[in-house]
Design a protein around this motif. Structure first.
Motif, short mmCIF file in Angstrom:
data_model
loop_
_atom_site.label_atom_id
_atom_site.label_comp_id
_atom_site.label_asym_id
_atom_site.label_seq_id
_atom_site.Cartn_x
_atom_site.Cartn_y
_atom_site.Cartn_z
N ARG A 1 -18.03 36.76 148.32
CA ARG A 1 -18.76 36.26 149.48
C ARG A 1 -18.61 37.22 150.67
NH1 ARG A 1 -21.30 31.49 149.73
NH2 ARG A 1 -22.28 32.79 151.30
N ILE A 2 -17.40 37.75 150.82
CA ILE A 2 -17.17 38.73 151.88
C ILE A 2 -18.11 39.92 151.66
CG2 ILE A 2 -15.52 40.40 152.83
CD1 ILE A 2 -13.31 38.33 152.30
N ALA A 3 -18.18 40.37 150.40
CA ALA A 3 -19.02 41.52 150.09
C ALA A 3 -20.49 41.25 150.41
CB ALA A 3 -18.87 41.90 148.60
N GLU B 1 -13.27 25.11 159.92
CA GLU B 1 -13.91 24.38 158.82
C GLU B 1 -14.36 25.33 157.73
OE1 GLU B 1 -16.19 20.97 161.50
OE2 GLU B 1 -17.33 22.57 160.55
N ASP B 2 -14.81 26.49 158.13
CA ASP B 2 -15.38 27.43 157.17
C ASP B 2 -15.25 28.85 157.74
OD1 ASP B 2 -16.85 28.99 155.48
OD2 ASP B 2 -18.71 27.83 155.62
N TYR B 3 -14.28 29.57 157.21
CA TYR B 3 -14.00 30.90 157.76
C TYR B 3 -15.14 31.88 157.55
CZ TYR B 3 -9.33 28.92 157.81
OH TYR B 3 -8.26 28.11 158.02
N LEU B 4 -15.95 31.62 156.54
CA LEU B 4 -17.06 32.55 156.28
C LEU B 4 -17.96 32.68 157.50
CD1 LEU B 4 -18.43 34.29 154.05
CD2 LEU B 4 -19.94 32.34 153.63
N ARG B 5 -18.02 31.62 158.30
CA ARG B 5 -18.90 31.65 159.48
C ARG B 5 -18.57 32.81 160.43
NH1 ARG B 5 -18.23 25.19 160.21
NH2 ARG B 5 -19.66 24.60 158.53
N MET B 6 -17.32 33.26 160.42
CA MET B 6 -16.98 34.39 161.30
C MET B 6 -17.77 35.63 160.88
SD MET B 6 -12.87 33.95 161.84
CE MET B 6 -12.39 34.04 160.11
N LEU B 7 -17.83 35.85 159.58
CA LEU B 7 -18.60 37.01 159.10
C LEU B 7 -20.09 36.79 159.28
CD1 LEU B 7 -16.95 38.23 155.77
CD2 LEU B 7 -17.21 39.50 157.89
N ARG C 1 -7.79 36.83 160.85
CA ARG C 1 -6.95 37.05 159.66
C ARG C 1 -7.19 36.02 158.56
NH1 ARG C 1 -3.32 33.17 160.92
NH2 ARG C 1 -3.52 32.78 163.15
N ASN C 2 -7.80 34.87 158.91
CA ASN C 2 -8.07 33.85 157.89
C ASN C 2 -9.20 34.23 156.94
OD1 ASN C 2 -6.15 31.88 158.72
ND2 ASN C 2 -7.45 31.50 160.51
N ILE C 3 -9.91 35.29 157.26
CA ILE C 3 -11.09 35.62 156.47
C ILE C 3 -10.75 35.89 155.01
CG2 ILE C 3 -11.19 38.14 156.88
CD1 ILE C 3 -14.15 35.67 156.81
N ALA D 1 -8.58 42.70 158.80
CA ALA D 1 -8.14 41.57 157.98
C ALA D 1 -8.62 41.74 156.53
CB ALA D 1 -8.68 40.27 158.56
N VAL D 2 -9.84 42.23 156.37
CA VAL D 2 -10.37 42.41 155.01
C VAL D 2 -9.76 43.65 154.37
CG1 VAL D 2 -12.47 42.84 153.66
CG2 VAL D 2 -12.56 41.28 155.61
N PHE D 3 -9.61 44.71 155.15
CA PHE D 3 -9.10 45.99 154.64
C PHE D 3 -7.82 46.35 155.40
CE2 PHE D 3 -13.89 46.47 154.77
CZ PHE D 3 -14.12 46.25 153.42
#
Ligand code: ATP
Ligand code: MG
Length: 405
Positions: A193-195, A152-158, A184-186, A222-224
């Motif tokens: 937002r990742i930052a 639903e919301d990949y941000l939740r992983m971070l 990998r969906n991140i 995944a991010v880098f």
């Protein structure tokens, strides 16, 4: 009036108008952990229109999503109508909301420890999903099926990794497994937002644990892309050797300490750092190693010493040496030379300290750090030279950087 007092007033006013009203989310978690909560959010069955009618000063920015900001005194409180979010088309933004019950509202929240309400009048915790037990066991666990909730919301992983870092909690195995599978969906989440999440975890003193989790779950790679294996693990080691409080660019430089500068800078582009942060990071990465030089001329020394991020470079180098179990002798010698210089001109005391910056209105946490840094640069550049000038400069800066969450 503090944010907490404002939230209390709002709860009382709503309740005396026969609405349900509770404190919700992060503030409940932090209260139960006896941690300082930074904002108190209110959840209610009053609709946005009811809320704006009951309070004189409101901002309707999120009314469509059931959120109204109530301004009281010099503070603001988010008042959100109990809701469910329907249709996460892009794995990030709910495409619609539907008003709902308190329990349904708890069910849409990310982790059990974030899904509790508190009734401040009855002094009762309302906990539908075992949040209190997970707080006691120090566990981050999604509300419901982790794979579904992350889809639903990949941000939740971070967020899971950030809360685990900040609270010193472990991520429950099924939740962690779902992160590894979905990592990998991140990249579908915006770089900004990742930052923000990375900054939250890497500026925390427990940053090395956060970094290791990022690497182990595959989120880091995944991010880098290409950032994995021994060079990524080395980054966690360097992070564990930094001093307690560091800015984001220094933490990033430490994380990438096992990589070439060009690779690291290229990978960090996704984070869309500010100009100053970018400059800070580039300086730290590209000047690595220079402080170990056998013979640095006095001019070279003075030049590098005059750089605003010199002490970060020094701290980074020390952390790298310690992570490699290498000698600190060169750094100790350098330190002695600097002390003998006793130069006040090159690195004057900041015109205002952290307390003074907060008294002028800067928010505790990363904002003070960034402000202090930018003010110090202005001071070294000669833009400001007295306390009075510094205060005017800071007020201007704060107007430009109004706190927005
Ligand atoms: P912090 O102390 O970092 O602010 P917080 O728990 O208050 O932590 P916020 O991002 O301020 O986190 O969000 C407030 C609450 O909203 C959370 O506690 C959680 O219940 C809910 N929430 C926030 N973001 C999400 C999300 N991406 N998915 C589900 N629920 C969320
Ligand atoms: Mg919050």
């Amino acid at each position: 009036m503090t944010n907490r007092q404002a939230a209390m007033k709002i709860v009382k006013r709503l309740r005396s108008n026969r609405y349900e009203a509770l404190l919700a989310g992060g503030c409940v978690r932090d209260m139960l952990l006896k941690r300082r909560a930074h904002d108190f959010d209110v959840a209610t069955d009053a609709k946005p229109a009811d809320v704006t009618r009951l309070f004189k000063r409101t901002l309707k920015v999120g009314a469509k999503f059931g959120v109204v900001i109530v301004l009281l005194g010099n503070t603001q409180v988010e008042v959100a109508t109990f809701r469910v979010e329907a249709g996460y088309a892009d794995g990030r933004h709910p495409s619609a909301v539907k008003f709902a019950t308190a329990k349904e509202d708890a069910a849409r929240r990310d982790f059990t420890v974030n899904a509790m309400f508190y009734d401040p009048l009855e002094k009762k915790v309302i906990d539908y999903f075992g949040g209190q037990q997970d707080l006691r066991r120090k566990i981050i666990r999604t509300v419901g099926d982790p794979a579904e909730r992350f889809a639903e919301d990949y941000l939740r992983m971070l967020r899971a990794v950030r809360f685990s870092t900040q609270l010193g909690f472990v991520i429950e195995p099924r939740t962690r497994d779902a992160i590894c599978k979905g990592a990998r969906n991140i990249v579908r989440i915006s770089g900004e937002r990742i930052a923000m999440e990375l900054e939250g975890m890497l500026s925390n003193p427990n940053r090395a644990a956060g970094a290791s989790l990022l690497v182990e779950t595959g989120l880091a790679e995944a991010v880098f892309p290409g950032f994995a294996g021994s060079r990524a693990e080395f980054g966690s080691k360097v992070l564990s050797r930094l001093r307690r409080n560091v800015d984001f660019p220094l933490a990033l430089a430490a994380f990438f300490a096992g990589c070439e500068t060009a690779f690291a800078l290229e990978r960090c582009r996704i984070l869309k750092l500010s100009r100053n942060q970018g400059r800070h990071l580039r300086f730290l990465l590209s000047e690595r190693g220079k402080l170990l030089a056998e013979q640095m001329s006095l001019a070279q020394l003075k030049l590098i010493l005059g750089k605003p991020y010199f002490w970060d470079l020094f701290g980074l180098q020390r952390a790298i040496q310690r992570a490699q179990v290498k000698s600190l002798a060169a750094l100790i010698r350098l330190r002695r030379r600097i002390d003998e210089l006793g130069d006040v001109e090159l690195r004057p005391k900041p015109l205002l300290n952290g307390h003074e910056l907060m008294r002028l209105g800067a928010a505790a946490g990363p904002q003070v750090g960034q402000l202090a840094e930018e003010m110090y640069i202005a001071q070294l550049e000669g833009v400001i030279g007295t306390k009075g000038q510094a205060e005017r400069w800071v007020r201007h800066w704060l107007r430009k950087h109004k706190i927005r969450k």
